[in-house]
Design a protein around this motif. Sequence first.
Motif, PDB file in Angstrom:
ATOM      1  N   ILE A  94       0.831  -1.202   0.000  1.00 19.89           N
ATOM      2  CA  ILE A  94       0.000   0.000   0.000  1.00 19.89           C
ATOM      3  C   ILE A  94       0.868   1.254   0.000  1.00 19.89           C
ATOM      4  O   ILE A  94       0.576   2.216  -0.722  1.00 19.89           O
ATOM      5  N   GLU A  95       1.943   1.256   0.758  1.00 16.39           N
ATOM      6  CA  GLU A  95       2.840   2.409   0.794  1.00 16.39           C
ATOM      7  C   GLU A  95       3.440   2.688  -0.590  1.00 16.39           C
ATOM      8  O   GLU A  95       3.441   3.831  -1.068  1.00 16.39           O
ATOM      9  N   ALA A  96       3.923   1.652  -1.260  1.00 18.66           N
ATOM     10  CA  ALA A  96       4.501   1.820  -2.598  1.00 18.66           C
ATOM     11  C   ALA A  96       3.439   2.260  -3.604  1.00 18.66           C
ATOM     12  O   ALA A  96       3.714   3.066  -4.496  1.00 18.66           O
ATOM     13  N   THR A  97       2.230   1.760  -3.446  1.00 17.82           N
ATOM     14  CA  THR A  97       1.137   2.123  -4.350  1.00 17.82           C
ATOM     15  C   THR A  97       0.738   3.581  -4.168  1.00 17.82           C
ATOM     16  O   THR A  97       0.574   4.313  -5.151  1.00 17.82           O
ATOM     17  N   LEU A  98       0.589   4.007  -2.923  1.00 12.97           N
ATOM     18  CA  LEU A  98       0.237   5.409  -2.672  1.00 12.97           C
ATOM     19  C   LEU A  98       1.330   6.345  -3.163  1.00 12.97           C
ATOM     20  O   LEU A  98       1.046   7.423  -3.701  1.00 12.97           O
ATOM     21  N   ALA A  99       2.583   5.936  -3.026  1.00 12.06           N
ATOM     22  CA  ALA A  99       3.695   6.742  -3.549  1.00 12.06           C
ATOM     23  C   ALA A  99       3.589   6.853  -5.068  1.00 12.06           C
ATOM     24  O   ALA A  99       3.833   7.929  -5.641  1.00 12.06           O
ATOM     25  N   SER A 100       3.216   5.761  -5.726  1.00 12.04           N
ATOM     26  CA  SER A 100       3.047   5.786  -7.179  1.00 12.04           C
ATOM     27  C   SER A 100       1.930   6.738  -7.597  1.00 12.04           C
ATOM     28  O   SER A 100       2.103   7.539  -8.520  1.00 12.04           O
ATOM     29  N   VAL A 101       0.798   6.637  -6.918  1.00  6.59           N
ATOM     30  CA  VAL A 101      -0.340   7.503  -7.243  1.00  6.59           C
ATOM     31  C   VAL A 101       0.044   8.968  -7.031  1.00  6.59           C
ATOM     32  O   VAL A 101      -0.249   9.824  -7.876  1.00  6.59           O
ATOM     33  N   GLN A 102       0.728   9.256  -5.935  1.00  7.00           N
ATOM     34  CA  GLN A 102       1.146  10.626  -5.651  1.00  7.00           C
ATOM     35  C   GLN A 102       2.066  11.147  -6.745  1.00  7.00           C
ATOM     36  O   GLN A 102       1.919  12.277  -7.217  1.00  7.00           O
ATOM     37  N   LYS A 103       2.997  10.329  -7.189  1.00  4.30           N
ATOM     38  CA  LYS A 103       3.920  10.745  -8.253  1.00  4.30           C
ATOM     39  C   LYS A 103       3.180  10.971  -9.570  1.00  4.30           C
ATOM     40  O   LYS A 103       3.466  11.929 -10.292  1.00  4.30           O
ATOM     41  N   LEU A 104       2.242  10.101  -9.884  1.00  6.51           N
ATOM     42  CA  LEU A 104       1.471  10.253 -11.121  1.00  6.51           C
ATOM     43  C   LEU A 104       0.665  11.553 -11.107  1.00  6.51           C
ATOM     44  O   LEU A 104       0.590  12.267 -12.113  1.00  6.51           O
ATOM     45  N   ILE A 105       0.086  11.875  -9.959  1.00  9.69           N
ATOM     46  CA  ILE A 105      -0.676  13.117  -9.838  1.00  9.69           C
ATOM     47  C   ILE A 105       0.266  14.319  -9.887  1.00  9.69           C
ATOM     48  O   ILE A 105       0.010  15.296 -10.595  1.00  9.69           O
ATOM     49  N   ALA A 106       1.370  14.242  -9.144  1.00  2.52           N
ATOM     50  CA  ALA A 106       2.319  15.359  -9.085  1.00  2.52           C
ATOM     51  C   ALA A 106       2.906  15.686 -10.458  1.00  2.52           C
ATOM     52  O   ALA A 106       3.171  16.851 -10.758  1.00  2.52           O
ATOM     53  N   HIS A 107       3.101  14.677 -11.287  1.00  2.00           N
ATOM     54  CA  HIS A 107       3.648  14.896 -12.622  1.00  2.00           C
ATOM     55  C   HIS A 107       2.565  15.212 -13.654  1.00  2.00           C
ATOM     56  O   HIS A 107       2.854  15.342 -14.844  1.00  2.00           O
ATOM     57  N   GLY A 108       1.313  15.293 -13.211  1.00  2.64           N
ATOM     58  CA  GLY A 108       0.224  15.639 -14.117  1.00  2.64           C
ATOM     59  C   GLY A 108      -0.208  14.515 -15.032  1.00  2.64           C
ATOM     60  O   GLY A 108      -0.880  14.750 -16.034  1.00  2.64           O
ATOM     61  N   LEU A 109       0.169  13.276 -14.695  1.00  4.42           N
ATOM     62  CA  LEU A 109      -0.188  12.140 -15.537  1.00  4.42           C
ATOM     63  C   LEU A 109      -1.578  11.603 -15.211  1.00  4.42           C
ATOM     64  O   LEU A 109      -2.250  11.036 -16.072  1.00  4.42           O
ATOM     65  N   LEU A 110      -1.997  11.743 -13.967  1.00  2.00           N
ATOM     66  CA  LEU A 110      -3.362  11.392 -13.553  1.00  2.00           C
ATOM     67  C   LEU A 110      -4.049  12.681 -13.161  1.00  2.00           C
ATOM     68  O   LEU A 110      -3.552  13.411 -12.308  1.00  2.00           O
ATOM     69  N   ARG A 111      -5.189  12.930 -13.774  1.00  2.00           N
ATOM     70  CA  ARG A 111      -5.938  14.149 -13.477  1.00  2.00           C
ATOM     71  C   ARG A 111      -7.424  13.857 -13.549  1.00  2.00           C
ATOM     72  O   ARG A 111      -7.848  12.957 -14.258  1.00  2.00           O
ATOM     73  N   GLY A 112      -8.175  14.648 -12.842  1.00  2.00           N
ATOM     74  CA  GLY A 112      -9.620  14.638 -12.995  1.00  2.00           C
ATOM     75  C   GLY A 112     -10.288  13.346 -12.599  1.00  2.00           C
ATOM     76  O   GLY A 112      -9.880  12.672 -11.667  1.00  2.00           O
ATOM     77  N   ASP A 113     -11.300  12.983 -13.345  1.00  2.00           N
ATOM     78  CA  ASP A 113     -12.156  11.851 -13.042  1.00  2.00           C
ATOM     79  C   ASP A 113     -11.626  10.586 -13.705  1.00  2.00           C
ATOM     80  O   ASP A 113     -12.112  10.170 -14.745  1.00  2.00           O
ATOM     81  N   ALA A 114     -10.611  10.000 -13.104  1.00  2.00           N
ATOM     82  CA  ALA A 114     -10.031   8.766 -13.632  1.00  2.00           C
ATOM     83  C   ALA A 114     -10.544   7.620 -12.775  1.00  2.00           C
ATOM     84  O   ALA A 114     -10.136   7.443 -11.642  1.00  2.00           O
ATOM     85  N   ASP A 115     -11.502   6.842 -13.301  1.00  2.00           N
ATOM     86  CA  ASP A 115     -12.130   5.805 -12.494  1.00  2.00           C
ATOM     87  C   ASP A 115     -12.527   4.627 -13.364  1.00  2.00           C
ATOM     88  O   ASP A 115     -12.839   4.781 -14.531  1.00  2.00           O
ATOM     89  N   LEU A 116     -12.493   3.472 -12.745  1.00  2.00           N
ATOM     90  CA  LEU A 116     -13.004   2.254 -13.376  1.00  2.00           C
ATOM     91  C   LEU A 116     -14.370   1.962 -12.788  1.00  2.00           C
ATOM     92  O   LEU A 116     -14.672   2.378 -11.672  1.00  2.00           O
ATOM     93  N   PRO A 117     -15.191   1.232 -13.488  1.00  2.00           N
ATOM     94  CA  PRO A 117     -16.452   0.820 -12.870  1.00  2.00           C
ATOM     95  C   PRO A 117     -16.144  -0.045 -11.657  1.00  2.00           C
ATOM     96  O   PRO A 117     -15.120  -0.731 -11.616  1.00  2.00           O
TER      97      PRO A 117
END
Length: 133
Positions: A94-117
């Motif tokens: 979970i720690e490594a995953t949250l770090a990944s998500v944070q990096k993706l957001i910080a670099h502008g790679l994940l934005r807005g409404d990114a969701d799976l059903p």
Amino acid sequence: MATMDVKDVIGDNLTKILEATAGKKRHAELAEAVNKLVASLQTGAFVVSSTSDLDKRKPEERSAGGGGGLPDDRVADLLVPIRLAMASRSPKIIEATLASVQKLIAHGLLRGDADLPPPARADAAGGGKKGGA
């Protein structure tokens, strides 16, 4: 035009997740999903124009899921192992995953409404609501 590769952004974190899942049968599905993602990253399928270039585009020219960054289909590919990792109940994963998500957001790679059903649940057919109302 500068480019950004998701592999460079989260590759170390994916390695940590794979190390934490190594040899553990309960994390086999997660390990498979991460290995599939790593293989996709190796093909260069997750290389995008730099986020500063994406920010200059009109909203209708950006991905629907985030107004820039990764296209929706690539975001969906990322969310599968992220969702499995968050459900693993392993602090290291979970720690490594949250770090990944944070990096993706910080670099502008994940934005807005990114969701799976939402995943199909066994109790969905039974109407198993929690809490009263």
